[in-house]
Design an enzyme around this catalytic site. Structure first.
Site, PDB file in Angstrom:
ATOM      1  N   ASN A  10       0.831  -1.201   0.000  1.00 41.88           N
ATOM      2  CA  ASN A  10       0.000   0.000   0.000  1.00 41.88           C
ATOM      3  C   ASN A  10       0.868   1.254   0.000  1.00 41.88           C
ATOM      4  OD1 ASN A  10      -2.106  -1.817   0.178  1.00 41.88           O
ATOM      5  ND2 ASN A  10      -2.350  -1.574   2.396  1.00 41.88           N
TER       6      ASN A  10
ATOM      7  N   HIS B  47       6.046  -0.659  -2.608  1.00 42.11           N
ATOM      8  CA  HIS B  47       5.537  -0.002  -3.826  1.00 42.11           C
ATOM      9  C   HIS B  47       5.602   1.513  -3.711  1.00 42.11           C
ATOM     10  CE1 HIS B  47       3.038  -3.754  -5.179  1.00 42.11           C
ATOM     11  NE2 HIS B  47       4.331  -3.912  -5.319  1.00 42.11           N
TER      12      HIS B  47
ATOM     13  N   ASN C 275      -7.876 -12.703   4.838  1.00 38.29           N
ATOM     14  CA  ASN C 275      -8.411 -11.981   3.689  1.00 38.29           C
ATOM     15  C   ASN C 275      -9.936 -12.086   3.675  1.00 38.29           C
ATOM     16  OD1 ASN C 275      -7.206 -10.503   1.376  1.00 38.29           O
ATOM     17  ND2 ASN C 275      -8.441 -11.939   0.150  1.00 38.29           N
ATOM     18  N   LEU C 276     -10.575 -11.129   2.982  1.00 42.49           N
ATOM     19  CA  LEU C 276     -12.049 -11.173   2.954  1.00 42.49           C
ATOM     20  C   LEU C 276     -12.529 -12.493   2.340  1.00 42.49           C
ATOM     21  CD1 LEU C 276     -14.534  -9.450   3.619  1.00 42.49           C
ATOM     22  CD2 LEU C 276     -14.499  -8.608   1.259  1.00 42.49           C
ATOM     23  N   GLU C 277     -11.809 -12.916   1.300  1.00 41.48           N
ATOM     24  CA  GLU C 277     -12.175 -14.188   0.638  1.00 41.48           C
ATOM     25  C   GLU C 277     -10.891 -14.854   0.153  1.00 41.48           C
ATOM     26  OE1 GLU C 277     -14.688 -12.156  -2.027  1.00 41.48           O
ATOM     27  OE2 GLU C 277     -13.057 -11.438  -3.285  1.00 41.48           O
TER      28      GLU C 277
ATOM     29  N   CYS D 109      12.236  13.262  -7.588  1.00 44.01           N
ATOM     30  CA  CYS D 109      12.687  14.074  -8.725  1.00 44.01           C
ATOM     31  C   CYS D 109      13.508  13.188  -9.674  1.00 44.01           C
ATOM     32  CB  CYS D 109      13.558  15.231  -8.220  1.00 44.01           C
ATOM     33  SG  CYS D 109      14.290  16.184  -9.567  1.00 44.01           S
TER      34      CYS D 109
ATOM     35  N   GLY E 121      -5.141  -9.007   3.203  1.00 45.28           N
ATOM     36  CA  GLY E 121      -5.808  -8.060   2.318  1.00 45.28           C
ATOM     37  C   GLY E 121      -5.149  -7.880   0.975  1.00 45.28           C
ATOM     38  N   THR E 122      -4.632  -8.986   0.405  1.00 43.45           N
ATOM     39  CA  THR E 122      -4.052  -8.874  -0.931  1.00 43.45           C
ATOM     40  C   THR E 122      -4.532 -10.030  -1.807  1.00 43.45           C
ATOM     41  OG1 THR E 122      -1.990  -8.720  -2.214  1.00 43.45           O
ATOM     42  CG2 THR E 122      -1.917 -10.040  -0.201  1.00 43.45           C
ATOM     43  N   SER E 123      -4.732  -9.724  -3.080  1.00 42.95           N
ATOM     44  CA  SER E 123      -5.243 -10.759  -4.006  1.00 42.95           C
ATOM     45  C   SER E 123      -4.126 -11.695  -4.456  1.00 42.95           C
ATOM     46  CB  SER E 123      -5.866 -10.091  -5.235  1.00 42.95           C
ATOM     47  OG  SER E 123      -4.862  -9.328  -5.909  1.00 42.95           O
TER      48      SER E 123
END
Ligand code: APR
Length: 234
Positions: A91, A108, A201-203, A116, A175-177
């Site tokens: 994130n 990331h 994870n949610l799923e 710059c 929380g990562t796919s």
């Protein structure tokens, strides 16, 4: 025997309940923007104003958001756990810092930092950016960009991340796919050194079958519960 060296990989799902859209869910960011236009060096070269507007919009949208119970639980784990705890986040938001995490690696990059291209200087940045923005370090214009790793660019701090994975006895992915590499491959590296691997994870994610354990549900529910278990030594 409690875990001695915990590495936690986080993705957009951790910030979802803070009001930050994820990328690949039904109404996610990539359902509204073409990543090739706003998150690649080629897109930036073609139309820098469009890329700056994409990140300016995200910076403005982040102004009102706060860390959620999942961010807070991870910061608590780092404070209270006897062993080493590191968060490696995909994130670019500042919610882990906002919750108090210190052992934190932004692989990331960071939305609130500008880079710059002329002199390489990195500057904390909360306002809009454009090609006309002069670099605070070299005063050149035309080179300022968000300090975010685009598709096709090399993620930051990979040597340090590999060191942490090789020393880990627990790897938790939250929380990562698992669709973007190298982050999607971290679970295999952790398994290879014998670490216990858990997906929160949610799923089920793409890499679900690679994890020894999986707990599915909203991060603000499953992460605090899992941290409680770890701190009790379960
Ligand atoms: N709680 C837990 N998990 C959630 C929640 C929630 N409230 N909401 C969504 N998720 C899960 C989704 O099920 C999905 O598996 O979070 C994951 C989000 O996946 P992506 O949108 O693909 O985000 P992420 O995995 O972080 O993307 C990785 O891709 O676009 C690039 O650089 C960008 O860092 C990003 C990278």
């Amino acid at each position: 025997m409690p875990f001695q060296s915990i590495v936690i990989l986080t993705g957009a799902g951790l910030s979802a309940e803070s009001g930050v859209p994820t990328f690949r869910d039904k109404d996610g960011i990539w359902a509204h923007y073409d990543y090739r236009e706003v998150a690649t060096p080629q897109g930036f070269a073609r139309n820098p104003a469009r890329v700056h507007e994409f990140y300016n919009m995200r910076r403005r949208a982040h102004a009102g958001i706060r860390p959620n119970a999942a961010h807070a639980a991870l910061a608590r784990l780092e404070r209270e756990h006897a062993g080493e705890v590191w968060v490696v986040t995909q994130n670019v938001d500042a919610l882990h810092e906002g919750a108090g995490s210190r052992n934190l690696i932004h692989m990331h990059g960071e939305l609130f930092q500008a880079l710059c291209a002329e002199c390489g200087a990195r500057t904390r940045w909360v306002d809009d950016l454009s090609l006309d923005t002069p670099c605070p370090a070299c005063a050149e214009t035309g080179g300022m960009r968000p300090d975010v790793v685009w598709f096709g660019e090399v993620p930051y701090h990979m040597e340090r991340i590999v060191e942490l994975l090789q020393a880990a006895d627990l790897f938790v992915s939250i929380g990562t796919s698992g669709q973007v590499y190298p982050a999607g491959g971290f679970v295999a590296e952790a398994r290879a050194v014998g670490a216990h691997t858990v997906e929160l994870n949610l799923e089920p994610s793409e890499g679900r079958s690679l994890f020894a354990e999986a707990i599915h549900g909203p991060a603000t529910v499953v992460v605090p519960a899992y941290v409680d278990r770890l701190l009790k030594g379960d």
